[in-house]
Structure formats: structure tokens, C-alpha cells
Enzyme design. Structure first.
Site, PDB file in Angstrom:
ATOM      1  N   GLN A 128     100.233 117.338  38.600  1.00 59.08           N
ATOM      2  CA  GLN A 128     100.737 115.973  38.824  1.00 59.08           C
ATOM      3  C   GLN A 128     101.912 116.123  40.090  1.00 59.08           C
ATOM      4  OE1 GLN A 128     102.252 114.339  34.640  1.00 59.08           O
ATOM      5  NE2 GLN A 128     101.842 116.557  34.455  1.00 59.08           N
ATOM      6  N   VAL A 130     103.274 116.013  43.986  1.00 50.72           N
ATOM      7  CA  VAL A 130     102.840 115.585  45.096  1.00 50.72           C
ATOM      8  C   VAL A 130     103.418 116.481  46.207  1.00 50.72           C
ATOM      9  CG1 VAL A 130     102.553 113.384  44.247  1.00 50.72           C
ATOM     10  CG2 VAL A 130     104.689 113.841  45.321  1.00 50.72           C
ATOM     11  N   ASP A 131     103.906 117.662  46.009  1.00 49.56           N
ATOM     12  CA  ASP A 131     104.832 118.513  47.103  1.00 49.56           C
ATOM     13  C   ASP A 131     103.721 119.596  47.761  1.00 49.56           C
ATOM     14  OD1 ASP A 131     104.352 120.484  44.929  1.00 49.56           O
ATOM     15  OD2 ASP A 131     106.364 120.190  44.035  1.00 49.56           O
ATOM     16  N   HIS A 155      98.114 112.948  40.938  1.00 44.45           N
ATOM     17  CA  HIS A 155      99.014 111.472  41.369  1.00 44.45           C
ATOM     18  C   HIS A 155      99.348 111.508  43.056  1.00 44.45           C
ATOM     19  CE1 HIS A 155     100.957 111.958  37.184  1.00 44.45           C
ATOM     20  NE2 HIS A 155      99.844 111.221  37.003  1.00 44.45           N
ATOM     21  N   CYS A 163      97.472 102.420  55.537  1.00 44.47           N
ATOM     22  CA  CYS A 163      97.990 101.341  55.649  1.00 44.47           C
ATOM     23  C   CYS A 163      96.881 100.388  54.468  1.00 44.47           C
ATOM     24  CB  CYS A 163      97.712 100.826  56.981  1.00 44.47           C
ATOM     25  SG  CYS A 163      95.831 100.164  57.628  1.00 44.47           S
ATOM     26  N   CYS A 222     100.784  99.563  61.681  1.00 50.75           N
ATOM     27  CA  CYS A 222      99.742 100.390  61.972  1.00 50.75           C
ATOM     28  C   CYS A 222      99.205 100.304  63.289  1.00 50.75           C
ATOM     29  CB  CYS A 222      98.545 100.168  61.027  1.00 50.75           C
ATOM     30  SG  CYS A 222      96.941 101.101  61.053  1.00 50.75           S
ATOM     31  N   CYS A 225      95.796  98.958  63.331  1.00 45.37           N
ATOM     32  CA  CYS A 225      95.397  97.431  63.126  1.00 45.37           C
ATOM     33  C   CYS A 225      95.916  96.764  64.380  1.00 45.37           C
ATOM     34  CB  CYS A 225      96.376  97.029  61.859  1.00 45.37           C
ATOM     35  SG  CYS A 225      95.810  97.747  60.286  1.00 45.37           S
ATOM     36  N   GLY A 268     105.225 123.173  32.654  1.00 41.63           N
ATOM     37  CA  GLY A 268     106.158 122.541  33.392  1.00 41.63           C
ATOM     38  C   GLY A 268     105.753 120.905  33.276  1.00 41.63           C
ATOM     39  N   ASN A 294     106.926 125.178  28.378  1.00 44.03           N
ATOM     40  CA  ASN A 294     107.785 124.024  28.955  1.00 44.03           C
ATOM     41  C   ASN A 294     108.890 124.389  28.112  1.00 44.03           C
ATOM     42  OD1 ASN A 294     108.011 121.557  30.576  1.00 44.03           O
ATOM     43  ND2 ASN A 294     108.776 120.787  28.617  1.00 44.03           N
TER      44      ASN A 294
END
Length: 366
Positions: A128, A130-131, A155, A163, A222, A225, A268, A294
Site C-alpha cells: 500500500q 507509495v514510497d 495505491h 496530467c 503540462c 499540452c 505493518g 502488526n
């Protein structure tokens, strides 16, 4: 539209009722569980705590503050002036918070997980987070194609942006565009680096900026664009925001991983988000063995078929790998290196926080 931040349901948590477990017993039970192999591993923010990243829902976590108001998906992509203001807020906070996330190092748990992947005990990892720390831990062993095949970022990731027309860029490039568009904030960040200071950053790269005006912060358009004659600064990271659904391809793949694995190991995570909780439900429906490592209450507490162990992963996972790998832990140079790697640098309340950010913001507006 009404969207709320996922929380742990108010249940009678078994966490306080679980007997204290010794280190040796925890290692033995986890090693026995994972030893047969073909394990699907689901991780959450708790595995990154020893890297200095404060968990969302742990002690003093951002989501434990009832006044915390994250930006929701519909707010970030709103094309009205109100949406533009939300993007100014998001990207300034993220501009300050991204470098610490980018520079964060994997801890001993990340490398222990990498060792289990290297030995093919953990066949698929769903995170989960995003690091990108799981990727950092195994990058010297696996190439990009294998990481894409065996690691699913449920995630998303902070390291790419796009964009609204799906033009994609890597985050370091976008960070440079933000620096060029906001030279005063670039100077502020350079000054922080010279002083060896860094902000208290949440797992999604967000930093709380108290008393700051976002009105003058420039979110660049962007460039692709612009080449097409369209101005567009509706840009977001490749992260699933609150109120945004994960893509069908990611959802389907997460279910396939559970189905193709023989057992599920959770580590975790409180499972507060339904996208993760439903994977546990799916594993139980398929009668897969489930183990949960956990500290503290979780959404799964009290659910039959879930074996829970209350002990920090950083205290046991290296020893779990050694127990499962046996003599290979001594003669396999890759495995040996992984077991000797990883930082142990949990977050503290020391260092600078919102007060310094506020002072800096006041200087900017003077």
C-alpha cells in the site's frame, strides 16, 4: 460529495488481549508459516517506520488527528478556481515533502522482505506504500521488468506524475519544473539542505504548512499540452487519492495474486482502506492460511482464521529469514548482504516542524 478518511472501525480489538510473545516464539511462528513458500505478502506504512517515515494511523499519526483534512481526488482535479487553489496547496506541500521521501533509505524489514523475495518464498508482494522502498531494497538483484511483475503498488507511486490528458512525467522532472516556477521556494529548500534539516513528512510526501499562503505558488502547465495549444495544470501524482478508486487492472491483479498464492502474510498495516481489507476477505473466502504481523489494533482483529502476532517487524524479520534460509544465509552473498543491510532510524519529534515552515513562509511574503 461526501468522502471520509478511512479509519479503523470501532471494534473490540484483540490487541490488548493477546499475550506478550517472546522474540524466539515470534520468529519460530512466522518462519513456520512462510517456510512452505508461495506466499503473498501485503505491506503497509508500518514497515517504513524504521526508515523515519511516521505511519498514518500509529501513535501521533496524521490520520489520528481529527482536524486533519487531506485533499480529495475530486478537489485536486476540479478545473474551477477552487480546484486550482487545491492544486496550489497540494503541490507546495508536496514540493517541500518530496525530497525527504526520495532520499529515504530502506530499513531492515525492507531488506528482510527482499531476501524472502530473492529466495522465492515470497512470490508476490502487494504494498500500500507509495514510497518505493521495497523497490530500493531489491533493485540491485531484480531488473525493472521483474519488479513490475512481482511487486504491485496497490495505491500507486510518488515517483511518477501525469496530467489529466495522461501525459506522463517522472517526479524528479516535475520537481525541477516546480523549482523553476517558484524560485523563492527553491532558495528556501536549498537553505534547508545546507543546514541539514528536513520536514516531518507523511508517507504520501505531504507536509503540514501552518499559516502559509498558497495564493502565489505556481503550478506549471503540462508542456505537452502546451505543444498542442492547450493550457492545463491539472497534474497529479500516480497515487490513489481519497475518493478515487484504484484502477480495474490493479484491482484484478491484486485478486489474482491472492488466488495464485498458497498463503497470505500481512505486515505493518491496519487494513483501514477497503482496497486492502478486501484482499484479506478474499483470502479467507478461499480458505488460505493468514498470518498478521502488526503492533496495535487493526480492522482484522477478531476475525476468525487470522493468526495475529504483536511485535515490530524490525525486531524479528531478519531472524525469520535466517531461520527459513538456513545455511544459505551464510554462503549466498546476495542473501548475506541483504541481512546486513538496512537503516534503523525511526521518526522522532525532534528537529524542525510546522513552526519553522511557518517562519519561512512569513519570510517569503515579506
Amino acid at each position: 460529495m461526501r468522502v471520509s478518511v478511512p479509519t479503523i472501525p470501532q471494534i473490540n480489538s484483540l490487541a490488548a488481549l493477546l499475550p506478550r510473545i517472546s522474540h524466539a516464539e515470534a520468529v519460530d511462528r512466522i518462519a513456520t508459516f512462510v517456510a512452505p513458500g508461495n506466499v503473498a505478502l501485503l505491506t503497509g506504512a508500518g514497515v517504513s517506520v524504521d526508515s523515519g517515515v511516521k505511519a498514518y494511523r500509529g501513535k501521533d499519526g496524521r490520520y489520528m488527528n481529527p482536524n486533519y483534512k487531506p485533499i480529495f481526488y475530486h478537489e485536486l482535479v476540479d478545473e474551477s478556481p477552487r480546484g486550482h487553489a487545491f492544486r496550489q496547496r497540494y503541490w507546495l506541500r508536496s514540493y517541500v515533502g518530496y525530497p525527504p521521501v526520495r532520499n529515504t533509505k530502506p530499513n531492515t524489514t525492507h531488506f528482510a522482505v527482499a531476501a524472502l523475495q530473492h529466495t522465492s518464498i515470497v512470490t508476490n508482494l502487494i504494498t500500500q506504500n507509495v514510497d518505493g522502498l521495497h523497490h530500493k531494497a531489491i533493485r540491485h538483484v531484480w531488473d525493472e521488468a521483474l519488479m513490475r511483475e512481482r511487486i504491485l503498488e496497490l495505491h500507486g507511486t510518488l515517483f511518477h506524475v501525469h496530467c489529466k490528458h495522461r501525459h506522463a512525467f517522472d517526479r524528479d522532472t516535475f520537481q525541477e519544473w516546480l523549482s523553476q516556477a517558484n524560485p523563492e521556494w527553491k532558495a528556501y529548500m536549498d537553505d534547508l539542505e545546507r543546514r541539514g534539516q528536513k520536514p516531518k513528512t507523511n508517507p504520501d510526501g505531504d507536509v503540514a504548512l501552518e499559516g502559509v499562503s498558497y495564493d502565489d505558488y505556481v503550478v506549471p502547465d503540462c508542456p505537452r499540452c502546451l505543444e498542442e495549444g492547450v493550457r492545463n495544470n491539472t497534474i497529479k501524482p500516480d497515487v490513489v487519492f481519497f475518493g478515487e478508486s484504484i484502477g480495474a487492472e490493479v484491482k484484478d491483479r491484486s485478486f489474482e495474486i491472492i488466488e495464485q498464492s498458497d498463503r497470505l502474510f500481512l505486515m505493518g498495516t491496519t487494513l483501514a482502506t477497503y482496497s486492502a481489507f478486501r484482499l484479506l476477505k478474499h483470502a479467507l473466502e478461499l480458505k488460505k492460511p493468514v498470518m498478521y504481523l502488526n503492533v496495535g489494533p487493526t480492522r482484522a482483529d477478531g476475525i476468525p482464521g487470522v493468526e495475529k502476532i504483536e511485535i515490530p517487524s524490525g525486531q524479528v524479520m531478519r531472524d525469520v529469514v535466517e531461520a527459513v534460509a538456513g545455511t544459505r544465509a551464510t554462503y549466498d552473498p546476495v542473501l548475506r548482504d541483504m541481512l546486513l543491510s538496512g537503516v534503523v532510524d525511526p521518526p522522532t519529534d525532534e528537529g524542525y516542524g510546522d513552526d519553522v515552515i511557518e517562519e519561512a513562509a512569513t519570510d517569503r511574503s515579506a
